[in-house]
Write an enzyme that holds these catalytic residues in place. Structure first.
Site, PDB file in Angstrom:
ATOM      1  N   ASP A  72      71.217  21.446  79.039  1.00  0.00           N
ATOM      2  CA  ASP A  72      70.583  20.127  79.015  1.00  0.00           C
ATOM      3  C   ASP A  72      70.190  19.799  80.445  1.00  0.00           C
ATOM      4  O   ASP A  72      70.656  20.431  81.392  1.00  0.00           O
ATOM      5  CB  ASP A  72      71.584  19.084  78.472  1.00  0.00           C
ATOM      6  CG  ASP A  72      70.945  17.713  78.223  1.00  0.00           C
ATOM      7  OD1 ASP A  72      69.697  17.616  78.218  1.00  0.00           O
ATOM      8  OD2 ASP A  72      71.705  16.739  78.038  1.00  0.00           O
ATOM      9  N   HIS A  73      69.308  18.842  80.579  1.00  0.00           N
ATOM     10  CA  HIS A  73      68.982  18.333  81.908  1.00  0.00           C
ATOM     11  C   HIS A  73      69.707  17.016  82.108  1.00  0.00           C
ATOM     12  O   HIS A  73      69.633  16.132  81.256  1.00  0.00           O
ATOM     13  CB  HIS A  73      67.475  18.101  82.038  1.00  0.00           C
ATOM     14  CG  HIS A  73      66.691  19.367  82.156  1.00  0.00           C
ATOM     15  ND1 HIS A  73      65.484  19.566  81.529  1.00  0.00           N
ATOM     16  CD2 HIS A  73      66.955  20.504  82.853  1.00  0.00           C
ATOM     17  CE1 HIS A  73      65.035  20.785  81.836  1.00  0.00           C
ATOM     18  NE2 HIS A  73      65.903  21.368  82.621  1.00  0.00           N
ATOM     19  N   TYR A 118      68.206  14.189  77.472  1.00  0.00           N
ATOM     20  CA  TYR A 118      68.020  14.473  76.036  1.00  0.00           C
ATOM     21  C   TYR A 118      67.294  15.793  75.798  1.00  0.00           C
ATOM     22  O   TYR A 118      66.496  15.899  74.876  1.00  0.00           O
ATOM     23  CB  TYR A 118      67.261  13.315  75.347  1.00  0.00           C
ATOM     24  CG  TYR A 118      67.687  11.939  75.828  1.00  0.00           C
ATOM     25  CD1 TYR A 118      68.907  11.399  75.412  1.00  0.00           C
ATOM     26  CD2 TYR A 118      66.904  11.203  76.703  1.00  0.00           C
ATOM     27  CE1 TYR A 118      69.319  10.151  75.856  1.00  0.00           C
ATOM     28  CE2 TYR A 118      67.313   9.957  77.155  1.00  0.00           C
ATOM     29  CZ  TYR A 118      68.515   9.433  76.726  1.00  0.00           C
ATOM     30  OH  TYR A 118      68.913   8.191  77.178  1.00  0.00           O
ATOM     31  N   HIS A 119      67.605  16.773  76.634  1.00  0.00           N
ATOM     32  CA  HIS A 119      66.930  18.073  76.511  1.00  0.00           C
ATOM     33  C   HIS A 119      67.864  19.160  75.982  1.00  0.00           C
ATOM     34  O   HIS A 119      67.774  20.316  76.398  1.00  0.00           O
ATOM     35  CB  HIS A 119      66.365  18.497  77.879  1.00  0.00           C
ATOM     36  CG  HIS A 119      65.235  17.633  78.346  1.00  0.00           C
ATOM     37  ND1 HIS A 119      64.713  17.721  79.616  1.00  0.00           N
ATOM     38  CD2 HIS A 119      64.526  16.676  77.713  1.00  0.00           C
ATOM     39  CE1 HIS A 119      63.725  16.840  79.751  1.00  0.00           C
ATOM     40  NE2 HIS A 119      63.596  16.189  78.606  1.00  0.00           N
ATOM     41  N   TYR A 120      68.758  18.805  75.072  1.00  0.00           N
ATOM     42  CA  TYR A 120      69.685  19.808  74.519  1.00  0.00           C
ATOM     43  C   TYR A 120      68.867  20.981  74.000  1.00  0.00           C
ATOM     44  O   TYR A 120      67.857  20.789  73.317  1.00  0.00           O
ATOM     45  CB  TYR A 120      70.537  19.226  73.385  1.00  0.00           C
ATOM     46  CG  TYR A 120      70.534  17.719  73.374  1.00  0.00           C
ATOM     47  CD1 TYR A 120      71.165  17.021  74.394  1.00  0.00           C
ATOM     48  CD2 TYR A 120      69.845  17.014  72.399  1.00  0.00           C
ATOM     49  CE1 TYR A 120      71.108  15.636  74.428  1.00  0.00           C
ATOM     50  CE2 TYR A 120      69.795  15.634  72.434  1.00  0.00           C
ATOM     51  CZ  TYR A 120      70.417  14.948  73.450  1.00  0.00           C
ATOM     52  OH  TYR A 120      70.344  13.592  73.490  1.00  0.00           O
TER      53      TYR A 120
END
Ligand SMILES: Cc1cc2nc3c(=O)[nH]c(=O)nc-3n(C[C@H](O)[C@H](O)[C@H](O)COP(=O)(O)OP(=O)(O)OC[C@H]3O[C@@H](n4cnc5c(N)ncnc54)[C@H](O)[C@@H]3O)c2cc1C
Ligand SMILES: *[C@@H]1O[C@H](CO)[C@@H](O)[C@H](O)[C@H]1NC(C)=O
Length: 651
Positions: free
Chosen positions: A355-356, A557-559
């Site tokens: 994630d980021h 929210y970059h899972y």
């Protein structure tokens, strides 16, 4: 059309808004604005929402699970083949007038359009959040997370994809995937569209510049130049540098993948869409190990539907691995522990989670009334400007105006592979007085009040330094074998010291950015209030920053990467480079889960690309060479860099 004729519509959408977001949480004004926005569509957007099938058929050629960023693309591309019958199952319903208005996107967090996931409490990050749990917002709606996101259009770095190819994923190098970015793109900036080989027009997904910028946004770019960075198209030849963001918007409103890819084709007879349909299991024959259908719940009723050719999981990086595990594909020991019959031992499922994260809450005060203060800028006049002229502050994606790709000292300085993205916004956590931002991010009252209460509603800007290539890895586990129970989400953020160092350097760079002449002109000063858990450390030291980055840790929210693709030689690869699940036939995963490593930027554009390429891989597999040729598929596979794709139609 007279106002009184439209009034019932206004009221209806106000009601819709209330039921979506929950009464009492926000003031009435945004509802009114959203209602006004409705006129806009009524008058100018001829494309209606797709129809929800009350009853699905017994059998389809393909079943696509999840109608998000990837799933919408796949449903569109597969139904280009007229004799393929496709079912798209989506757990959520339709997007709303509220989700269309860019400035309102924070209202969608924790609404009915959000699954509302929270990570398990851990000590390494998110210490400023309620119960030390990070909010993992995730779209539960047709269009998926593209309905909740901030619409930033960033493709990533050439090196990301070349690295995927180097891992053994044939066909995924940058030169090979660039055509798929171009295929879906409808670039509305005429300069970019005409003058470079990196952009295209005529695709389904509209991409545009923001119709509205504040003076702060302009200053952000000046500040970047002052620091020696170049202003460039960060989706083009090189990435390092700064630019105004581009957005997945159409005429100033959100252009979700549902709007882009599903609405225009809603009348195709070979596409069935079933909403509020929660898939609970992929049916796999234990002997032949072939996926032959899925089980789902709609209107409280359990149903089964069969797939002649394939089941495609596009449920996103949280739910696709969850569904694999529920269906018997995953780490064998974990499945047995949860009393699930093991069909294929695949140790990589749910692992490798990336994630980021950014450091949230870095606020800079300014002396001029030029920031995006929502209370000042959202009013009836700006609402009218939005509905009639398609611009103004309501088209602002909560102030996100400028992007910067920079290199910290922890990355190779001579390479164009920056390790930090600045998301520069002309607003901040405190600008709305501790209402929407705080709620969306899940920041605790104690933390907010101690750090920000004194500067509520003041003119500010914010910088989110976002780490691009984390080394820490999270994981997803089943809580139980009940498909309706949320899985266990372990972020493991900042468990690798490298990640702490990079973020710390990002914070320092953000503060330096605020110190430029361009920003100082407005009286910019960093809001340096010591954070509750870090007060004991000497301010402005590395130790202090290392503590800071663990407090207001913000998931962007970059899972991703939880069912990674890889060569057969990699035991942790869940799918092959054609996105077929190892150990089971007739089953693919096509969404953010299949990334082997997270891309160098925001994720929506690369996920759409994965959807485009995934759909082509399916066509290539099932169509005869003659049909492929007839449908122009060869042209895509052999397309040279920069050539525009022929748009395949069902004609
Ligand atoms: C708040 C937020 C802001 C973001 N901002 C940006 C941004 O500005 N720019 C950017 O590039 N990226 C952004 N992202 C990330 C980006 O939107 C996502 O990475 C991308 O949408 C993921 O696509 P996906 O297809 O993998 O999953 P999703 O789009 O999440 O789609 C998965 C779909 O599957 C459905 N589903 C899940 N489980 C089931 C089930 N069991 N049965 C049926 N259906 C199911 C879900 O309801 C959902 O519709 C943001 C994300 C969020 C949440
Ligand atoms: C840094 O990048 C340059 C340019 O790509 C490359 O030639 C060099 O080998 C890299 N150095 C290291 C240490 O990786």
């Amino acid at each position: 059309m007279a106002f009184h004729i439209l009034l019932p519509t206004v009221l209806a959408s106000i009601k819709a808004g209330v039921s979506i977001i929950g009464a009492g949480k926000i003031a009435i004004l945004p509802f009114l604005l959203a209602a006004l926005a409705y006129f806009h569509y009524d008058q100018f957007d001829p494309e209606n929402k797709p129809v929800d099938r009350k009853q699905v058929d017994h059998e389809y050629d393909f079943i696509v699970v999840g109608g998000g960023s990837a799933g919408s693309v796949i449903a569109n591309r597969l139904t280009e083949i007229p004799n393929w019958k496709v079912l798209l199952l989506e757990a959520g319903g339709h997007e709303t007038e509220i989700s269309d208005v860019p400035i309102l996107s924070l209202y969608l967090h924790k609404s009915k359009l959000d699954w509302g996931y929270k990570t398990e409490p851990q000590d390494s990050a998110c210490q400023a959040m309620t119960e030390k749990r990070c909010s993992w917002t995730r779209g539960k709606v047709l269009g998926g997370s593209s309905v909740l996101n901030t619409m930033l259009y960033i493709r990533g770095n050439r090196r990301d994809f070349d690295q995927w190819a180097k891992f053994g994923n044939e066909g995924w190098s940058y030169d090979e995937i660039l055509p798929y970015f171009l295929k879906s793109e409808d670039q509305r900036n005429p300069y970019l569209a005409k003058n470079t080989k990196y952009h295209a027009t005529g695709g389904y997904q509209t991409v545009q510049d923001s119709p509205y910028n504040t003076p702060v946004g302009v200053a952000f770019l000046e500040a970047a130049q002052e620091m020696g960075y170049e202003i460039r198209d960060v989706n083009g030849e090189k990435q390092t540098g700064f630019a105004f963001y581009q957005f997945t918007m159409r005429r100033g409103s959100r252009c979700s993948t549902a709007k882009a890819f599903l609405r225009p084709i809603r009348l195709r007879r070979n596409l069935h869409i079933s909403l509020r349909s929660h898939v609970t299991k992929v049916l796999i024959d234990p002997n032949s190990r072939r996926a032959y259908g899925v089980e789902f719940i709609k209107d409280g009723r359990r149903q089964v539907v069969f797939a002649r050719k394939e089941v495609i999981l596009s449920a996103g990086a949280i739910n696709s691995p969850q569904l694999l595990m529920l269906s018997g594909v995953g780490p064998a020991e974990h499945l047995r522990e949860k009393k699930i019959r093991v069909i294929h031992d695949s140790p990589g499922v749910g692992q490798n989670l990336q994630d980021h994260i950014a450091v949230g809450g870095l606020v800079f005060l300014i002396d001029h009334p030029i920031s995006l203060l929502i209370n000042r800028l959202v009013n009836l006049n700006t609402a009218l400007r939005y509905t009639l002229k398609e611009d103004g502050p309501l088209t602002s994606s909560i102030g996100l105006e400028v992007v910067g790709f920079i290199k910290t000292k922890y990355t190779n300085q001579s390479d164009d592979w920056p390790d930090m993205e600045f998301m520069a916004t002309s607003t901040s956590a405190s600008a709305d007085g501790g209402t929407q931002v705080k709620r969306a991010h899940g920041v605790s009252d104690e933390f907010y009040n101690e750090v920000y209460k004194d500067i509520n509603y003041k003119d500010t800007f914010g910088i989110f330094p976002m780490m691009l290539r984390p080394k820490s890895r999270g994981e997803i586990k089943l809580r139980s074998n009940n498909p309706l129970e949320y899985p266990l989400l372990y972020h493991n953020y900042l468990t690798d010291p490298h990640d702490v160092w990079v973020l710390r350097e990002g914070v320092k760079a953000a503060i330096a950015y605020g110190e430029t002449q361009a920003m100082k002109r407005f009286g910019a000063r960093f809001h340096a209030k010591p954070l509750p858990n870090c007060k004991h450390l000497p301010p402005l030291t590395d130790e202090y920053w290392d503590c800071v980055v663990r407090q207001y840790t913000l998931s962007i929210y970059h899972y991703s990467c939880t069912a990674k693709m890889g060569p057969a030689s990699d035991p942790y690869a869940v799918t092959d480079p054609q996105l077929r699940v190892y150990g089971v036939s007739g089953l693919r995963v096509i969404d953010a889960s299949i990334m082997p490593t997270i891309t160098n930027g925001n994720l929506n554009a690369p996920v759409i690309m994965i959807g485009e390429k995934g759909a082509d891989l399916i066509k290539y597999y099932w169509l005869t060479p003659t049909t492929r040729k007839k449908r122009g598929l060869r042209a895509i596979f052999n397309m040279r860099l920069g050539e525009t794709c022929p748009n395949i139609t069902s004609a």
